[in-house]
Scaffold this motif. Structure first.
Motif, short mmCIF file in Angstrom:
data_model
loop_
_atom_site.label_atom_id
_atom_site.label_comp_id
_atom_site.label_asym_id
_atom_site.label_seq_id
_atom_site.Cartn_x
_atom_site.Cartn_y
_atom_site.Cartn_z
N HIS A 1 0.85 -1.18 0.00
CA HIS A 1 0.00 0.00 0.00
C HIS A 1 0.89 1.23 0.00
O HIS A 1 0.49 2.31 -0.40
N ASP A 2 2.13 1.06 0.44
CA ASP A 2 3.07 2.17 0.51
C ASP A 2 4.20 1.89 -0.49
O ASP A 2 4.90 0.88 -0.39
N ALA A 3 4.35 2.79 -1.46
CA ALA A 3 5.31 2.55 -2.54
C ALA A 3 6.74 2.43 -2.00
O ALA A 3 7.52 1.59 -2.46
N ALA A 4 7.08 3.27 -1.01
CA ALA A 4 8.46 3.25 -0.50
C ALA A 4 8.76 1.90 0.15
O ALA A 4 9.82 1.30 -0.08
N ASP A 5 7.81 1.39 0.96
CA ASP A 5 8.01 0.07 1.60
C ASP A 5 8.26 -0.99 0.54
O ASP A 5 9.15 -1.83 0.67
N ALA A 6 7.42 -0.95 -0.50
CA ALA A 6 7.53 -1.98 -1.55
C ALA A 6 8.88 -1.87 -2.25
O ALA A 6 9.52 -2.88 -2.57
N ALA A 7 9.34 -0.64 -2.47
CA ALA A 7 10.62 -0.46 -3.17
C ALA A 7 11.79 -0.92 -2.29
O ALA A 7 12.74 -1.53 -2.79
N TRP A 8 11.73 -0.65 -0.98
CA TRP A 8 12.80 -1.14 -0.10
C TRP A 8 12.81 -2.66 -0.09
O TRP A 8 13.86 -3.31 -0.08
N ARG A 9 11.62 -3.26 -0.10
CA ARG A 9 11.58 -4.73 -0.11
C ARG A 9 12.17 -5.27 -1.42
O ARG A 9 12.81 -6.32 -1.44
N LEU A 10 11.98 -4.52 -2.50
CA LEU A 10 12.56 -4.96 -3.78
C LEU A 10 14.09 -4.87 -3.71
O LEU A 10 14.79 -5.72 -4.26
N ALA A 11 14.58 -3.83 -3.01
CA ALA A 11 16.04 -3.71 -2.85
C ALA A 11 16.57 -4.93 -2.10
O ALA A 11 17.63 -5.48 -2.45
N ALA A 12 15.82 -5.37 -1.08
CA ALA A 12 16.24 -6.57 -0.34
C ALA A 12 16.26 -7.78 -1.27
O ALA A 12 17.18 -8.60 -1.22
N ARG A 13 15.25 -7.87 -2.15
CA ARG A 13 15.21 -9.01 -3.09
C ARG A 13 16.40 -8.97 -4.04
O ARG A 13 16.95 -10.00 -4.43
N ALA A 14 16.79 -7.75 -4.41
CA ALA A 14 17.94 -7.61 -5.33
C ALA A 14 19.20 -8.14 -4.66
O ALA A 14 19.99 -8.87 -5.28
N VAL A 15 19.37 -7.82 -3.38
CA VAL A 15 20.54 -8.32 -2.64
C VAL A 15 20.47 -9.84 -2.54
O VAL A 15 21.45 -10.55 -2.73
N ASP A 16 19.27 -10.32 -2.28
CA ASP A 16 19.04 -11.76 -2.17
C ASP A 16 19.49 -12.47 -3.45
O ASP A 16 20.10 -13.54 -3.40
N LEU A 17 19.18 -11.86 -4.58
CA LEU A 17 19.54 -12.48 -5.86
C LEU A 17 21.05 -12.45 -6.07
O LEU A 17 21.63 -13.39 -6.60
N ARG A 18 21.67 -11.33 -5.68
CA ARG A 18 23.12 -11.19 -5.87
C ARG A 18 23.88 -12.16 -4.97
O ARG A 18 24.88 -12.71 -5.35
N GLN A 19 23.41 -12.31 -3.72
CA GLN A 19 24.17 -13.13 -2.76
C GLN A 19 23.25 -14.20 -2.21
O GLN A 19 22.81 -14.11 -1.07
N ARG A 20 22.92 -15.15 -3.02
CA ARG A 20 21.94 -16.15 -2.60
C ARG A 20 22.39 -16.85 -1.32
O ARG A 20 23.40 -17.52 -1.31
#
Ligand SMILES: Cc1cc2nc3c(=O)[nH]c(=O)nc-3n(C[C@H](O)[C@H](O)[C@H](O)COP(=O)(O)O)c2cc1C
Length: 529
Positions: free
Chosen positions: A60-79
């Motif tokens: 519901h909050d765009a900033a929250d969703a974008a921070w979570r996407l940043a976490a996913r990006a790190v997750d992908l880089r360093q599985r």
């Protein structure tokens, strides 16, 4: 995207890109896809090639969703399987997010309490007209943090479908919000599944409405590792010390491998600009298993209705200003279809000469003319046209504004398909005024005649309800294309126009503009040699 600039910057620094993902009109919030850097938003993607999604988050909050996407990006880089990842503007926020992520990645306990009153603290991310059910359950989690499971269910029987998502936060209300954000993400990526076993509910509990996040303290035993902590933000990885084996099953995140981000997003306008059409489209969908339109048996309708269906057109009466369309020259050769279609050009120059009435008659015959009849088993005879009509209801009327047509007065005429005549509706207006009420007065001034297409919505909507509006527009397009192709086959110029002042044209034709309304124009003229 001001409030998402920081997480998006972080994602780009990690070598990825971000794209907006449109949510269906019934869902409210923001959704973002993680994509390869070359597919980042802001670049024109005219190729239309599908863009593979690497991860998707929503909220519901765009900033929250974008921070979570940043976490996913790190997750992908360093599985690091089994780890939670959190990203945020500060280290404390990232630690909180990482611990909650780790808790929500573990299988939930078998039993839960059904939450009531959560809607007062956390607005559901669904439009009130959405015909599904959304329940939240508070798991009796052994971890020191509340874990909420949200279940969205739609439809019944064989077509029932469901979305489940887990959310963890420092407060129950925060956990509800996190779970609903997970539901939104599955809505955005199409993560619907067949309904799973219902959650085993032991009791009901009313939500404590505190949403504000407190401190984590040592409520959960976890090891955290700082991946990044600088002016761009913080990223934390976390592993819980206490193992909880098992499968997430229906609570698992939707695997977006194979999903594609909309390729056209950089060319799209913001959803707020097309809110009404999105809402309309959503509400005019045929959905399997429910909201199905009622079947109509024409033979069981009242005699007056059957009569109306057998004569689905207007009638301006038999007056002296009715023109029977010429029948001579009907054998005049038409250009072969491939030649006509290849030669056709909307903006081709038009001659100043008059249009032969026989040419106009031919165009009308080949577009709105009656070419046959269907007969119901009860004997009702329904006219069929040269152009397909939705449900055979003939819900698009064809008027012709004649300016220079041999043998016809200047004026608005109605093409009466039943009697194959042009009925003069009115002639008390200046053609210059008509041209001035379009976006192209110079071009319109060149036309010898204008075909005016008017949707007769009620003729269709009694049967097809909201979907009928779509059908009338489609029928109008079919009919207009028949006019264009017939004109092209006669070597005429046909130029479609949607740039006109609706209310002026509706008044000109005497239509109310709501149940009957002008939809489209096609300028007609002889080709300039
Ligand atoms: C739904 C629709 C609306 C249109 N409206 C306009 C219009 O308002 N003004 C105009 O000059 N052309 C209009 N056109 C014509 C298009 O500009 C034209 O078809 C397009 O430039 C391609 O050219 P062509 O028809 O010669 O292939 C319209 C075409 C369609 C299909």
């Amino acid at each position: 995207m001001a409030e998402t600039a920081e997480p998006v910057g972080l994602i780009e620094a990690l070598g990825y890109g971000v794209r907006d993902v449109p949510l269906p009109a019934f869902a409210e919030g923001a959704a973002f896809a993680l994509v390869a850097a070359r597919h980042a938003a802001g670049r024109l993607e005219l190729s239309g090639d599908p863009v593979p999604m690497l991860a998707l988050t929503a909220g519901h909050d765009a900033a929250d969703a974008a921070w979570r996407l940043a976490a996913r990006a790190v997750d992908l880089r360093q599985r690091r399987p089994g780890h939670g990842v959190g990203a945020g503007p500060s280290r404390a926020a990232a630690v909180r997010a990482a611990v909650c992520d780790a808790v929500a990645r573990r299988p939930p306990p078998a039993t839960a309490r059904r939450l009531t009153g959560w809607e007062d603290a956390v607005p559901p991310p669904l439009h009130p007209s959405f015909d599904g059910r959304l329940d939240c359950h508070l798991f009796d989690a052994p971890d020191g943090l509340p874990l909420v499971g949200a279940v969205l269910r739609q439809g019944g029987g064989a077509t029932a479908r469901e979305i489940r998502a887990l959310g963890c936060a420092l407060t129950p209300a925060g956990a509800v919000r996190a779970a609903l954000d997970g539901v939104l993400a599955k809505i955005a990526s199409g993560g619907w599944t067949a309904p799973a076993e219902p959650v085993e509910v032991t009791a009901e509990t009313t939500l404590d409405g505190t949403v504000a996040e407190g401190e984590l303290g040592d409520r959960v035993k976890a090891k955290v590792r700082t991946v990044l902590d600088d002016e761009r933000g913080a990223v934390i990885q976390c592993s819980l010390l206490e193992e909880r084996p098992g499968e997430l099953g229906p609570w698992a995140e939707h695997d977006v491998a194979g999903c594609t981000a909309p390729a056209e997003v950089p060319l799209a306008c913001p959803p707020s600009r097309v809110r009404l059409s999105r809402l309309f489209h959503e509400n005019s969908k045929i959905r399997a298993g429910h909201r199905t339109l009622p079947p109509v048996d024409i033979d069981r309708l009242a005699p007056t209705v059957r009569q109306a269906l057998a004569r689905p057109y207007r009638d301006y009466g038999r007056t002296e200003t009715e023109y029977a369309l010429p029948t001579e020259q009907q054998k005049q050769a038409l250009l072969p279809l491939d030649v006509a279609v290849r030669r056709r050009r909307s903006a081709a120059p038009m001659a100043a000469s008059a249009l032969p009435a026989a040419d106009l008659a031919r165009v009308l015959d080949l577009s709105a003319g009656i070419t046959g009849f269907a007969r119901t088993s009860g004997g009702t005879r329904l006219p069929l046209r040269a152009t397909p009509t939705a449900g055979g209801l003939c819900s698009c009327d064809l008027f012709v504004l004649t300016r220079r047509v041999d043998g016809l007065r200047q004026g608005v005429h109605y093409f009466h398909p039943g009697r194959r005549v042009l009925q003069l509706v009115r002639s008390d207006f200046a053609f210059a005024e008509v041209a001035a009420h379009t976006g192209y007065p110079g071009r319109v001034a060149d036309a010898a005649a204008i075909a005016v297409f008017a949707g007769a919505f009620r003729r269709n909507q009694w049967k097809y309800w909201e979907r009928g509006y779509r059908m009338v527009l489609l029928e109008c397009g079919h009919l207009a294309q028949s006019v264009v192709v017939a004109a092209a086959a006669l070597g005429l110029v046909a130029h479609p126009l949607i740039g006109f002042v609706d209310d002026y044209f509706n008044r000109l034709l005497g239509l109310d503009g709501t149940d009957d309304a002008v939809l489209y124009l096609v300028l007609l003229g002889k080709a300039a040699s």
